[in-house]
Write a protein that holds these residues in place. Structure first.
Motif, PDB file in Angstrom:
ATOM      1  N   LEU A  13       0.851  -1.181   0.000  1.00 45.74           N
ATOM      2  CA  LEU A  13       0.000   0.000   0.000  1.00 45.74           C
ATOM      3  C   LEU A  13       0.887   1.232   0.000  1.00 45.74           C
ATOM      4  O   LEU A  13       1.738   1.386   0.884  1.00 45.74           O
ATOM      5  CB  LEU A  13      -0.916  -0.008   1.228  1.00 45.74           C
ATOM      6  CG  LEU A  13      -1.858   1.188   1.404  1.00 45.74           C
ATOM      7  CD1 LEU A  13      -2.843   1.271   0.242  1.00 45.74           C
ATOM      8  CD2 LEU A  13      -2.614   1.066   2.718  1.00 45.74           C
ATOM      9  N   SER A  14       0.739   2.091  -0.991  1.00 47.02           N
ATOM     10  CA  SER A  14       1.480   3.357  -1.093  1.00 47.02           C
ATOM     11  C   SER A  14       2.987   3.163  -0.962  1.00 47.02           C
ATOM     12  O   SER A  14       3.658   3.877  -0.225  1.00 47.02           O
ATOM     13  CB  SER A  14       0.986   4.343  -0.032  1.00 47.02           C
ATOM     14  OG  SER A  14      -0.388   4.589  -0.183  1.00 47.02           O
ATOM     15  N   GLY A  15       3.528   2.169  -1.664  1.00 44.85           N
ATOM     16  CA  GLY A  15       4.969   1.944  -1.673  1.00 44.85           C
ATOM     17  C   GLY A  15       5.515   1.303  -0.412  1.00 44.85           C
ATOM     18  O   GLY A  15       6.720   1.292  -0.193  1.00 44.85           O
ATOM     19  N   LYS A  16       4.642   0.755   0.422  1.00 43.13           N
ATOM     20  CA  LYS A  16       5.076   0.091   1.646  1.00 43.13           C
ATOM     21  C   LYS A  16       4.529  -1.333   1.677  1.00 43.13           C
ATOM     22  O   LYS A  16       3.377  -1.565   1.316  1.00 43.13           O
ATOM     23  CB  LYS A  16       4.620   0.868   2.874  1.00 43.13           C
ATOM     24  CG  LYS A  16       5.260   2.233   2.955  1.00 43.13           C
ATOM     25  CD  LYS A  16       4.796   2.996   4.160  1.00 43.13           C
ATOM     26  CE  LYS A  16       5.463   4.370   4.194  1.00 43.13           C
ATOM     27  NZ  LYS A  16       4.997   5.167   5.309  1.00 43.13           N
ATOM     28  N   CYS A  34       5.850  -2.826   8.824  1.00 42.61           N
ATOM     29  CA  CYS A  34       5.780  -2.108   7.555  1.00 42.61           C
ATOM     30  C   CYS A  34       7.191  -1.854   7.046  1.00 42.61           C
ATOM     31  O   CYS A  34       8.032  -1.331   7.780  1.00 42.61           O
ATOM     32  CB  CYS A  34       5.043  -0.792   7.774  1.00 42.61           C
ATOM     33  SG  CYS A  34       5.056   0.289   6.344  1.00 42.61           S
ATOM     34  N   ASP A  36       9.240   0.150   4.164  1.00 43.31           N
ATOM     35  CA  ASP A  36       9.157   1.199   3.144  1.00 43.31           C
ATOM     36  C   ASP A  36      10.117   0.851   2.017  1.00 43.31           C
ATOM     37  O   ASP A  36      11.345   0.823   2.213  1.00 43.31           O
ATOM     38  CB  ASP A  36       9.507   2.554   3.752  1.00 43.31           C
ATOM     39  CG  ASP A  36       9.226   3.702   2.805  1.00 43.31           C
ATOM     40  OD1 ASP A  36       9.550   3.581   1.597  1.00 43.31           O
ATOM     41  OD2 ASP A  36       8.689   4.715   3.263  1.00 43.31           O
ATOM     42  N   HIS A  38      10.994   2.528  -0.513  1.00 45.26           N
ATOM     43  CA  HIS A  38      11.798   3.655  -0.997  1.00 45.26           C
ATOM     44  C   HIS A  38      12.959   3.982  -0.068  1.00 45.26           C
ATOM     45  O   HIS A  38      14.019   4.388  -0.520  1.00 45.26           O
ATOM     46  CB  HIS A  38      10.916   4.888  -1.194  1.00 45.26           C
ATOM     47  CG  HIS A  38       9.768   4.655  -2.129  1.00 45.26           C
ATOM     48  ND1 HIS A  38       9.931   4.301  -3.441  1.00 45.26           N
ATOM     49  CD2 HIS A  38       8.431   4.693  -1.922  1.00 45.26           C
ATOM     50  CE1 HIS A  38       8.751   4.127  -4.017  1.00 45.26           C
ATOM     51  NE2 HIS A  38       7.821   4.371  -3.111  1.00 45.26           N
ATOM     52  N   THR A  59      -5.802  -4.420  -0.159  1.00 41.66           N
ATOM     53  CA  THR A  59      -5.945  -2.965  -0.023  1.00 41.66           C
ATOM     54  C   THR A  59      -7.115  -2.478  -0.858  1.00 41.66           C
ATOM     55  O   THR A  59      -7.482  -3.084  -1.871  1.00 41.66           O
ATOM     56  CB  THR A  59      -4.666  -2.232  -0.488  1.00 41.66           C
ATOM     57  OG1 THR A  59      -4.429  -2.522  -1.870  1.00 41.66           O
ATOM     58  CG2 THR A  59      -3.470  -2.663   0.326  1.00 41.66           C
ATOM     59  N   ASN A  61      -8.997   1.687  -1.466  1.00 41.89           N
ATOM     60  CA  ASN A  61      -9.205   3.089  -1.067  1.00 41.89           C
ATOM     61  C   ASN A  61      -8.241   3.523   0.036  1.00 41.89           C
ATOM     62  O   ASN A  61      -8.656   4.013   1.077  1.00 41.89           O
ATOM     63  CB  ASN A  61     -10.651   3.315  -0.599  1.00 41.89           C
ATOM     64  CG  ASN A  61     -11.623   3.307  -1.757  1.00 41.89           C
ATOM     65  OD1 ASN A  61     -11.241   3.508  -2.904  1.00 41.89           O
ATOM     66  ND2 ASN A  61     -12.884   3.075  -1.468  1.00 41.89           N
ATOM     67  N   VAL A  62      -6.959   3.317  -0.176  1.00 43.89           N
ATOM     68  CA  VAL A  62      -5.860   3.669   0.742  1.00 43.89           C
ATOM     69  C   VAL A  62      -5.990   3.070   2.143  1.00 43.89           C
ATOM     70  O   VAL A  62      -5.424   3.586   3.093  1.00 43.89           O
ATOM     71  CB  VAL A  62      -5.599   5.199   0.822  1.00 43.89           C
ATOM     72  CG1 VAL A  62      -5.253   5.773  -0.531  1.00 43.89           C
ATOM     73  CG2 VAL A  62      -6.764   5.953   1.447  1.00 43.89           C
ATOM     74  N   ASP A  89      -5.708   2.195   8.688  1.00 46.48           N
ATOM     75  CA  ASP A  89      -5.471   3.464   8.001  1.00 46.48           C
ATOM     76  C   ASP A  89      -4.052   3.919   8.337  1.00 46.48           C
ATOM     77  O   ASP A  89      -3.768   4.293   9.475  1.00 46.48           O
ATOM     78  CB  ASP A  89      -6.478   4.511   8.466  1.00 46.48           C
ATOM     79  CG  ASP A  89      -6.362   5.814   7.703  1.00 46.48           C
ATOM     80  OD1 ASP A  89      -5.314   6.071   7.071  1.00 46.48           O
ATOM     81  OD2 ASP A  89      -7.338   6.587   7.736  1.00 46.48           O
ATOM     82  N   LYS A  91      -2.537   6.594   7.635  1.00 49.72           N
ATOM     83  CA  LYS A  91      -2.445   8.023   7.989  1.00 49.72           C
ATOM     84  C   LYS A  91      -2.653   8.245   9.479  1.00 49.72           C
ATOM     85  O   LYS A  91      -2.037   9.120  10.075  1.00 49.72           O
ATOM     86  CB  LYS A  91      -3.456   8.834   7.182  1.00 49.72           C
ATOM     87  CG  LYS A  91      -3.098   8.935   5.723  1.00 49.72           C
ATOM     88  CD  LYS A  91      -4.097   9.774   4.968  1.00 49.72           C
ATOM     89  CE  LYS A  91      -3.723   9.796   3.497  1.00 49.72           C
ATOM     90  NZ  LYS A  91      -4.703  10.479   2.692  1.00 49.72           N
TER      91      LYS A  91
END
Length: 127
Positions: A13-16, A34, A36, A38, A59, A61-62, A89, A91
């Motif tokens: 999810l989102s590069g992780k 998690c 990462d 990057h 995953t 919707n983020v 989530d 975030k």
């Protein structure tokens, strides 16, 4: 990973890359790690509300979805099967319970098709 895990649920999810639950050889886990892709750094995330192994993870919707699994080590899987579904989530670093599946499933496959999540196969306690 900081914790050895078998039968772990994994999703990107989102590069992780997230490793969710699993079993450390003696007990089921509710911890989440998690990585990462990057930065090449690993962090611990908020724990799920319940220990689960053999969990399906996907995953949408983020959010990360953790579906089914079991909460007791083998060979007592029948007594610990889960129909539980929760979302993570990144975030807010929080897990939230959502509607449970109608059937408990372990080693369940999950996928998104259109705007619906599907739980496929797995073990229901008998087959």
């Amino acid at each position: 990973m900081s914790t050895p895990r078998s039968t772990v649920g994994v999703a990107v999810l989102s590069g992780k890359l997230y490793a969710v639950g699993g079993c450390d050889g003696s007990s089921c886990l509710k911890s989440v790690e998690c990585f990462d892709l990057h930065t090449n750094k690993e962090t611990l995330c908020a724990q799920m509300s319940k220990r689960r192994s053999g969990i399906g993870v996907t995953t949408w919707n983020v959010l990360l979805y953790a579906i089914g699994g079991h909460n007791v080590p083998a060979p007592n899987l029948t007594s610990g099967l889960s129909n539980y579904v929760e979302t993570y989530d990144p975030k807010t670093d929080m897990w939230t319970a959502v509607a449970s599946m109608s059937i408990s499933r372990d080693a369940v496959g999950v996928c998104l098709l259109g705007d619906k999540l599907y739980a496929l196969g797995g073990y229901d306690g008998e087959t």
